[in-house]
Design a protein around this motif. Structure first.
Motif, PDB file in Angstrom:
ATOM      1  N   PRO A  89       0.824  -1.223   0.000  1.00  0.00           N
ATOM      2  CA  PRO A  89       0.000   0.000   0.000  1.00  0.00           C
ATOM      3  C   PRO A  89       0.851   1.263   0.000  1.00  0.00           C
ATOM      4  N   ILE A  90       0.286   2.326  -0.542  1.00  0.00           N
ATOM      5  CA  ILE A  90       1.014   3.588  -0.632  1.00  0.00           C
ATOM      6  C   ILE A  90       1.171   4.199   0.759  1.00  0.00           C
ATOM      7  N   TYR A  91       2.239   4.989   0.937  1.00  0.00           N
ATOM      8  CA  TYR A  91       2.409   5.735   2.183  1.00  0.00           C
ATOM      9  C   TYR A  91       1.486   6.945   2.200  1.00  0.00           C
ATOM     10  N   GLY A  92       1.316   7.529   3.406  1.00  0.00           N
ATOM     11  CA  GLY A  92       0.407   8.670   3.571  1.00  0.00           C
ATOM     12  C   GLY A  92       1.114  10.003   3.462  1.00  0.00           C
ATOM     13  N   GLY A  93       0.570  11.010   4.128  1.00  0.00           N
ATOM     14  CA  GLY A  93       1.151  12.352   4.133  1.00  0.00           C
ATOM     15  C   GLY A  93       1.272  12.907   2.725  1.00  0.00           C
ATOM     16  N   TRP A  94       2.399  13.528   2.448  1.00  0.00           N
ATOM     17  CA  TRP A  94       2.621  14.147   1.138  1.00  0.00           C
ATOM     18  C   TRP A  94       2.608  13.112   0.011  1.00  0.00           C
ATOM     19  N   GLU A  95       2.717  11.832   0.353  1.00  0.00           N
ATOM     20  CA  GLU A  95       2.774  10.800  -0.681  1.00  0.00           C
ATOM     21  C   GLU A  95       1.410  10.460  -1.268  1.00  0.00           C
ATOM     22  N   SER A  96       0.332  10.816  -0.581  1.00  0.00           N
ATOM     23  CA  SER A  96      -0.961  10.408  -1.154  1.00  0.00           C
ATOM     24  C   SER A  96      -2.185  11.131  -0.603  1.00  0.00           C
ATOM     25  N   GLU A  97      -2.034  11.896   0.469  1.00  0.00           N
ATOM     26  CA  GLU A  97      -3.238  12.336   1.173  1.00  0.00           C
ATOM     27  C   GLU A  97      -3.561  13.803   0.957  1.00  0.00           C
ATOM     28  N   GLU A  98      -4.862  14.125   1.054  1.00  0.00           N
ATOM     29  CA  GLU A  98      -5.260  15.519   1.181  1.00  0.00           C
ATOM     30  C   GLU A  98      -4.779  16.017   2.537  1.00  0.00           C
ATOM     31  N   PRO A  99      -4.416  17.299   2.696  1.00  0.00           N
ATOM     32  CA  PRO A  99      -4.547  18.370   1.703  1.00  0.00           C
ATOM     33  C   PRO A  99      -3.313  18.554   0.812  1.00  0.00           C
ATOM     34  N   TRP A 100      -2.497  17.518   0.668  1.00  0.00           N
ATOM     35  CA  TRP A 100      -1.226  17.705  -0.047  1.00  0.00           C
ATOM     36  C   TRP A 100      -1.270  17.233  -1.496  1.00  0.00           C
ATOM     37  N   VAL A 101      -2.377  16.614  -1.896  1.00  0.00           N
ATOM     38  CA  VAL A 101      -2.409  16.027  -3.244  1.00  0.00           C
ATOM     39  C   VAL A 101      -2.127  17.088  -4.310  1.00  0.00           C
ATOM     40  N   GLY A 102      -2.612  18.312  -4.045  1.00  0.00           N
ATOM     41  CA  GLY A 102      -2.449  19.373  -5.034  1.00  0.00           C
ATOM     42  C   GLY A 102      -1.001  19.722  -5.350  1.00  0.00           C
ATOM     43  N   ILE A 103      -0.077  19.460  -4.419  1.00  0.00           N
ATOM     44  CA  ILE A 103       1.317  19.844  -4.694  1.00  0.00           C
ATOM     45  C   ILE A 103       2.047  18.784  -5.530  1.00  0.00           C
ATOM     46  N   ARG A 104       1.416  17.639  -5.734  1.00  0.00           N
ATOM     47  CA  ARG A 104       1.972  16.597  -6.617  1.00  0.00           C
ATOM     48  C   ARG A 104       3.417  16.240  -6.242  1.00  0.00           C
ATOM     49  N   CYS A 105       3.605  15.918  -4.964  1.00  0.00           N
ATOM     50  CA  CYS A 105       4.936  15.477  -4.529  1.00  0.00           C
ATOM     51  C   CYS A 105       5.018  13.957  -4.442  1.00  0.00           C
ATOM     52  N   HIS A 106       4.060  13.279  -4.997  1.00  0.00           N
ATOM     53  CA  HIS A 106       4.038  11.806  -4.960  1.00  0.00           C
ATOM     54  C   HIS A 106       5.310  11.250  -5.595  1.00  0.00           C
ATOM     55  N   TYR A 399       9.016  28.960  21.893  1.00  0.00           N
ATOM     56  CA  TYR A 399       8.429  27.837  21.154  1.00  0.00           C
ATOM     57  C   TYR A 399       9.347  26.621  21.219  1.00  0.00           C
ATOM     58  N   VAL A 400       8.936  25.545  20.596  1.00  0.00           N
ATOM     59  CA  VAL A 400       9.685  24.286  20.629  1.00  0.00           C
ATOM     60  C   VAL A 400       9.869  23.794  19.202  1.00  0.00           C
ATOM     61  N   ARG A 401      10.749  22.820  19.063  1.00  0.00           N
ATOM     62  CA  ARG A 401      10.866  22.191  17.747  1.00  0.00           C
ATOM     63  C   ARG A 401       9.777  21.118  17.603  1.00  0.00           C
ATOM     64  N   LEU A 402       9.323  20.919  16.364  1.00  0.00           N
ATOM     65  CA  LEU A 402       8.306  19.913  16.048  1.00  0.00           C
ATOM     66  C   LEU A 402       8.912  18.947  15.034  1.00  0.00           C
ATOM     67  N   TYR A 403       8.548  17.665  15.139  1.00  0.00           N
ATOM     68  CA  TYR A 403       9.163  16.629  14.302  1.00  0.00           C
ATOM     69  C   TYR A 403       8.085  15.810  13.587  1.00  0.00           C
ATOM     70  N   HIS A 404       8.458  15.232  12.438  1.00  0.00           N
ATOM     71  CA  HIS A 404       7.472  14.487  11.650  1.00  0.00           C
ATOM     72  C   HIS A 404       7.149  13.128  12.269  1.00  0.00           C
ATOM     73  N   THR A 405       6.031  12.561  11.846  1.00  0.00           N
ATOM     74  CA  THR A 405       5.685  11.188  12.221  1.00  0.00           C
ATOM     75  C   THR A 405       6.518  10.231  11.356  1.00  0.00           C
ATOM     76  N   PRO A 406       6.688   8.984  11.815  1.00  0.00           N
ATOM     77  CA  PRO A 406       7.524   8.061  11.014  1.00  0.00           C
ATOM     78  C   PRO A 406       6.950   7.780   9.630  1.00  0.00           C
ATOM     79  N   THR A 407       5.621   7.576   9.520  1.00  0.00           N
ATOM     80  CA  THR A 407       5.085   7.104   8.232  1.00  0.00           C
ATOM     81  C   THR A 407       3.827   7.832   7.772  1.00  0.00           C
ATOM     82  N   GLU A 408       3.507   8.982   8.383  1.00  0.00           N
ATOM     83  CA  GLU A 408       2.276   9.661   7.980  1.00  0.00           C
ATOM     84  C   GLU A 408       2.519  11.081   7.487  1.00  0.00           C
ATOM     85  N   SER A 409       3.777  11.531   7.450  1.00  0.00           N
ATOM     86  CA  SER A 409       4.055  12.926   7.085  1.00  0.00           C
ATOM     87  C   SER A 409       4.734  13.007   5.711  1.00  0.00           C
TER      88      SER A 409
END
Ligand SMILES: [Zn+2]
Length: 641
Positions: A89-106, A399-409
């Motif tokens: 199955p495809i990964y999530g986040g910028w790889e397949s999900e809204e609201p990022w589909v429009g940027i076509r970073c797949h 403020y603090v630093r923020l980090y991505h999720t392992p497989t959803e970002s």
């Protein structure tokens, strides 16, 4: 990425004296004899090993993250687009999900990951990374063959974004930005992992691009380049050398965006309001074209761009931009409150530009910036607990630093982040025919094969202000070891076999130790650090503190930061969370006298305490890169007494 060229390769690649077509015009090709080589070469990643310490730990965390990912999932859409059944199955986040589909970073993650595992293999010799590299390349080759036209892509609407772009129609997202990652992954698989099929697939993609764009007019091409297109110029220039195909270099130059190339080549800074990480890779490409063609405007643009960004547009950590854009240089103070300053990709790409400029014109000013951005931007970008990485590094006080999720970002900065920690070995040392340059003080060993020398660097820098270089030589070897004298160090001391080396840094900022080397020779370099203030550009009432190369930040506690709360899926939410009220300390008095009120904390290296009138206790100043789970203050507001 820099690739050494022999004169013979240049001749083969460029065809001395022939004509070539650039943007529809026939122009004489430059003679190979006119083409300069970069003065210095980097060492291959296979020739450098990290030997413990901060950077090694960070590399190991990155390796664990790379292992945790499933390459088959990254190939989902490329298989679909080649009419092959996906294997996972495809990964999530910028790889397949809204609201990022429009940027076509797949597919961008596939490219970054391929670069990262190839470099990690070269950096560690771990064969599991070689297997992953070869698997990804084989899959790309299978997709390319199944499609039959040379293209491999992972967009949800197949080749539509690219077809629209080259036809001059409005197109979705940033298709060339995304394609660049796949091109670069293949290049890196070839260069760093010697993956057999990588170059043919890269050539096939380059041919597809050549054919698809050949009927575009200059005007059409330039309009297409108004949209972010990553490092297409650089990777096509690299492909021209690796595949000995001059037309890819012509194509690299068609990807040069005249709207930014021309003014910067004339020394005019027209960067206000432009998207930062769209611009930086363009100039890496222009420098690469300059290396291969000697065309002066390309080199002048790259050098001026670097100078204006590092000297006028950067924060103390070496990062730049707010909301991903360059802002007017008088507006720094207005942007300090933002949680979306300093995108990590920008620092990644500034480092790549810096090392390319350094190799052509060795100067410690480039290595000084490299060190600054590496410690304070890149080391700071990884969460030491989870191994996940930052998108923005906020200047917002408290403020603090923020980090991505392992497989959803799967942000852009997730991808460049995978690469950052796999390639520390590429800029510690450089070489020419006679000299070994020591740029960074990182525990490591380098093998200089041409001269039969190995140098082992042992240090606890920056916690300790000394480093030791131990030489192993198969025979007595005359050579120069060039040690960088950092800009932050007033009085660097060098000894060779316990005797003071009296030579001082030359005009390029290096102490040149020229002698006959024998096994057992030891160079010791003493690098005394002092505390200093750095004012915010254009706003001298805001100050940051630094000790040696390490930027210090006020540590403001962990109020409201639950475990795991800094791991976020959606980078767009940066600044909308973890905004618990925090008292932000300020400083009163003449900034020039502030340093006298700051004392080292006994037993805690690189840690200080700043006494502030009106507060019951002082505020701890610690390395910004260490404050992974703490609220911080990077720039302090000062008030006259
Ligand atoms: Zn990014």
């Amino acid at each position: 990425m820099s690739h050494d060229l022999t004169r013979r390769e240049l001749l083969l690649a460029l065809g001395a004296g022939a004509m070539c077509t650039i943007a529809g015009r026939r122009v004489p090709r430059l003679l190979a004899a006119d083409i300069p080589r970069a003065r210095l070469s980097p060492f291959a990643l296979t020739d450098v090993r990290l030997l413990g310490g901060l950077f090694h730990d960070t590399q190991q965390r990155d390796a664990r993250y790379l292992f945790s990912l499933e390459p088959a999932r990254m190939q989902h859409n490329s298989r679909v687009n080649a009419a092959l059944a996906p294997k996972a199955p495809i990964y999530g986040g910028w790889e397949s999900e809204e609201p990022w589909v429009g940027i076509r970073c797949h597919g961008h993650t596939l490219g970054h990951y391929l670069s990262a595992v190839a470099m990690m293999y070269a950096s560690t010799d771990d064969l599991r990374f070689k297997e992953r590299t070869d698997y990804l390349v084989a899959e790309l080759r299978a997709c390319q063959r199944a499609r039959g036209d040379g293209l491999v892509c992972a967009f949800p609407d197949g080749s539509r974004p690219l077809d629209d772009a080259v036809a001059g129609r409005p197109f979705a997202g940033v298709p060339w930005y995304t394609m660049h990652k796949i091109f670069a992954g293949l290049r890196d698989a070839h260069v760093h992992a010697k993956s057999t099929d990588a170059l043919p697939v890269l050539a096939g993609l380059s041919d597809w691009t050549w054919n698809a764009t050949r009927s575009m007019s200059d005007e059409q091409f330039q309009r297409m380049l108004d949209t972010e297109h990553g490092g297409m110029t650089e990777v096509l220039a690299d492909a021209s050398v690796l595949a000995h195909e001059p037309k890819y270099l012509d194509l690299a130059r068609r990807f040069a965006h005249q709207k930014v190339l021309a003014p910067l080549a004339e020394g005019r800074d027209t960067l206000d309001g432009l998207h930062s990480n769209t611009q930086i890779p363009k100039f890496i490409g222009y420098q690469r074209v300059h290396e291969l063609t000697n065309l002066p405007e390309y080199g002048a643009a790259a050098r001026f761009f670097w100078q204006t960004v590092t000297e006028r547009r950067s924060f103390a950590t070496g990062g730049n931009g707010d909301q991903e854009h360059f802002f007017p240089i008088g507006d720094f103070a207005k942007h300090l409150g933002s949680a979306k300053t300093m995108e990590t990709c920008c620092t990644h790409n500034m480092l790549r530009l810096t090392r390319a400029l350094f190799a052509e014109q060795p100067s410690s000013k480039y290595a000084d910036y490299y060190e600054r951005a590496l410690y304070n931007g890149i080391l700071a970008s990884q969460d030491p607990d989870s191994g996940m990485m930052t998108y923005f590094q906020a200047t917002r006080p408290g403020y603090v630093r923020l980090y991505h999720t392992p497989t959803e970002s799967f942000w852009c900065c997730t991808g460049t982040g995978m690469e950052n920690h796999a390639k520390y070995g590429d800029s510690i040392y450089f070489k020419d025919d006679d000299a070994l340059y020591v740029n960074l003080f990182i525990p490591s060993a380098v093998t200089w094969r041409e001269r039969g020398l190995t140098v082992t660097q042992t240090t606890r820098f920056p916690e300790a202000d000394i480093t030791q270089l131990a030489v192993t030589a198969g025979r007595h070897t005359r050579a120069t070891v060039a040690v960088r004298h950092p800009g932050w160090c007033d009085t660097m001391g060098v000894t060779v076999n316990d005797r003071v080396w009296s030579g001082r840094a030359d005009a390029t900022g290096y102490v040149m130790i020229d002698r006959e080397w024998r096994s057992g020779d030891v160079v010791q370099v003493h690098l005394p650090m002092t505390l200093r203030l750095e004012t915010l550009p254009g706003a001298p009432d805001f100050v940051a503190f630094a000790y040696g190369p390490v930027v210090l930040a006020g540590a403001l506690g962990r109020d409201g930061i639950a475990p795991g709360a800094q791991i976020i899926k959606n980078e767009r939410e940066s600044g909308n969370m973890l905004n618990a009220p925090v008292e932000i300390p300020t400083l009163t008095g003449d900034p020039r006298t502030l340093l006298a009120r700051i004392r080292p904390v006994a037993g805690e290296p690189l840690t200080f305490e700043v006494a502030e009138p009106g507060r019951p206790q002082g505020v701890r100043l610690a390395p910004y890169f260490q404050l992974a789970h703490e609220r911080y203050l990077l720039y302090w507001k000062t008030h006259p007494a």
